[in-house]
Design an enzyme around this catalytic site. Structure first.
Site, mmCIF file in Angstrom:
data_model
loop_
_atom_site.group_PDB
_atom_site.id
_atom_site.type_symbol
_atom_site.label_atom_id
_atom_site.label_comp_id
_atom_site.label_asym_id
_atom_site.label_seq_id
_atom_site.Cartn_x
_atom_site.Cartn_y
_atom_site.Cartn_z
ATOM 1 N N GLU A 211 0.833 -1.211 0.000
ATOM 2 C CA GLU A 211 0.000 0.000 0.000
ATOM 3 C C GLU A 211 0.868 1.261 0.000
ATOM 4 O O GLU A 211 0.769 2.119 0.881
ATOM 5 C CB GLU A 211 -0.950 -0.001 1.203
ATOM 6 C CG GLU A 211 -1.985 -1.106 1.131
ATOM 7 C CD GLU A 211 -2.994 -1.077 2.271
ATOM 8 O OE1 GLU A 211 -4.136 -1.520 2.059
ATOM 9 O OE2 GLU A 211 -2.659 -0.612 3.389
ATOM 10 N N GLU B 4 -5.547 -8.058 -1.114
ATOM 11 C CA GLU B 4 -6.202 -7.857 0.183
ATOM 12 C C GLU B 4 -7.667 -7.543 -0.048
ATOM 13 O O GLU B 4 -7.997 -6.672 -0.847
ATOM 14 C CB GLU B 4 -5.576 -6.702 0.980
ATOM 15 C CG GLU B 4 -4.241 -6.997 1.601
ATOM 16 C CD GLU B 4 -3.773 -5.887 2.551
ATOM 17 O OE1 GLU B 4 -4.646 -5.223 3.163
ATOM 18 O OE2 GLU B 4 -2.561 -5.691 2.662
#
Length: 476
Positions: free
Chosen positions: A172, A364
């Site tokens: 991320e 995810e």
């Protein structure tokens, strides 16, 4: 279902080293930024590790990984996404030689996965910058970090090139915008960090990521190396053009990261933002050339969507995965206030594929919830998590639609496939897994593992390659 998933679709689950391994000071491991975040991002960092930090023990995966990998294999995992704890390999981060015991642990873990035919998908840096690099160099603000990261990357690639085919450079990476300490190891307090320093740190990470791709392609020609971004589709709250423009700018702020990774250069739209905020990125001589080493695929997390509006009177703040936005009046929310939007995953897949024409990997996705351990009719302890099954079914059904739309999707790894410590709140009660771990917020518990109802559900999904998924519209 009207479509079938590709035959080679990579089904699996995802975790992060700092959220489940524990053993924070075992076998020569150094401290990371996570060891001084006992309450996650919800409270200030501490000076040293404290006993109330659940991540110091995690779920003791470091010592129990064989038991857990066996359970993943029972579900039928084709891939297991995990990360390497940087400070297990280089305890301070700036040493010249790695820690052999740390390297051996991941050798053993990957061997265990491969024994069951599970491909490791490895994140090189997942929110665990060595604390020494943060305190001494101010993390990624300092250009020296590129060199430290390069040494780390070369060490990993040389050691695991025969075992790991799939790599992610940073987790991320765009989350540094909101969490500069956890994401970028930047020791300067968030409220004191200038935009100039923030975006210079971002530039250093982007160069380091591209350098990892370059090195990886040289050392491991057969490997696939991707970036990993936090995706959060942003809808205009109303059709008012002011809201549409506001949403466009919010998405551009996020898209910058994948744009550079996939295209190899900074998009022109960011120039105006830099100009308006007096940001001048310092490029070294080779930076532009290094950035041209683009990723093989785009991976991303997806949990929620948000809205944006230009009207300050309508800013009803909604919670999200590190980024917050305006609540969508058409969506329900989880127990943590994250709005549930399965169709947003289809939107994201289509957008990214249209934008980059590169394979996509959902690494995810999942539902954090408070689970209740009960005893079933056979006397087995379990969790009846129909709410999780519905969440995952509905999102995966939209993935199937995206594939039918023509999107090339490599795989799907459900987040927190075994219960672990939350990154944002550092608590155990926010559970995502198919496997319940007996550990509580106060640190008590046996650490025993129990299969939830969703365990068998996901096993069937994988076994049928998605054919067992049901159409959410049929239930309405």
């Amino acid at each position: 279902m009207t479509t079938s998933f590709p035959k080679d679709f990579l089904w699996g689950g995802a975790v992060a080293a700092n959220q489940l391994e524990g053993a924070y000071n075992q076998d020569g491991k150094g401290l990371s930024v996570q060891d001084v975040l006992p309450k996650g991002i919800a409270a200030p960092r501490t000076e040293e590790p404290t006993s109330d930090n659940l991540k110091l023990v995690g779920i003791d995966f470091y010592n129990r990984y064989k038991e857990d990998v066996k359970l993943f294999a029972e579900m039928g995992f084709k891939v297991f996404r995990t990360s390497i704890a940087w400070s297990r390999i280089f305890p301070q981060g700036d040493e010249l030689e790695p820690n052999e015991k740390g390297l051996q642990f991941y050798d053993d873990l990957f061997d265990e996965c491969l024994k069951y035919g599970i491909e490791p998908l490895v994140t090189i840096s997942h929110y665990e910058t060595p604390l020494h690099l943060s305190k001494t160099y101010n993390g990624w603000v300092n250009r020296k970090m590129i060199g430290f990261y390069e040494r780390y990357v070369r060490t990993l690639f040389a050691r695991y090139k025969g075992k790991v085919k799939y790599w992610l450079t940073f987790n991320e990476i765009n989350s540094i915008l909101e969490e500069p300490f956890m994401s970028g190891g930047i020791f300067t307090p968030k409220e004191q960090l200038s935009k100039q320093d923030l975006y210079q740190a971002i530039h250093h990470e982007l160069v380091a990521s591209a350098l990892a791709v370059k090195i990886g392609h040289e050392m491991m020609p057969e490997a696939k190396i991707g970036c990993m971004v936090l995706s959060m589709p942003t809808y205009p709250l109303t059709p008012n053009p002011d809201d549409v423009v506001k949403a466009m700018h919010a998405e551009q702020r996020n898209d910058l990261f994948a744009d550079v990774h996939a295209r190899g250069y900074y998009p022109k739209y960011i120039n105006r933002y830099f100009k308006e905020n007096n940001i001048s990125i310092q490029f070294e001589d080779d930076d532009a050339e290094i950035l041209k080493h683009t990723v093989d695929f785009i991976s991303f997390s997806y949990y929620v969507s948000i809205c944006e509006t230009a009207d300050p009177d309508k800013r009803n703040e909604g919670k999200g995965n590190l980024f917050a936005g305006v609540q969508n009046p058409y969506l329900k929310a989880s127990e943590w206030g994250w709005q549930i939007d399965p169709q947003g995953l289809r939107v994201t897949l289509n957008k990214y594929y249209d934008r980059y024409q590169k394979p996509l990997f959902i690494v995810e996705n999942g539902l954090g919830a408070i689970d209740e351990l009960v005893t079933d009719e056979q006397g087995n302890k379990t969790v009846i998590d129909d709410y999780r099954i519905q969440y995952l079914n509905d999102h995966l059904f939209e993935v199937g639609k995206a594939i039918e739309d023509g999107v090339e999707v490599m795989g799907y790894t459900s987040w927190g496939c075994i219960d672990l410590v939350s990154a944002s709140t550092a608590e155990m009660k926010k559970r995502y897994g198919f496997i319940y771990v007996d550990r509580n917020n106060d640190g008590t518990g046996s650490l025993e593992r129990y299969k939830k109802k969703s365990f068998d559900w996901y096993k069937e999904v994988i076994g049928t390659n998605g054919a067992s998924l049901t159409d959410p519209a049929a239930k309405k």
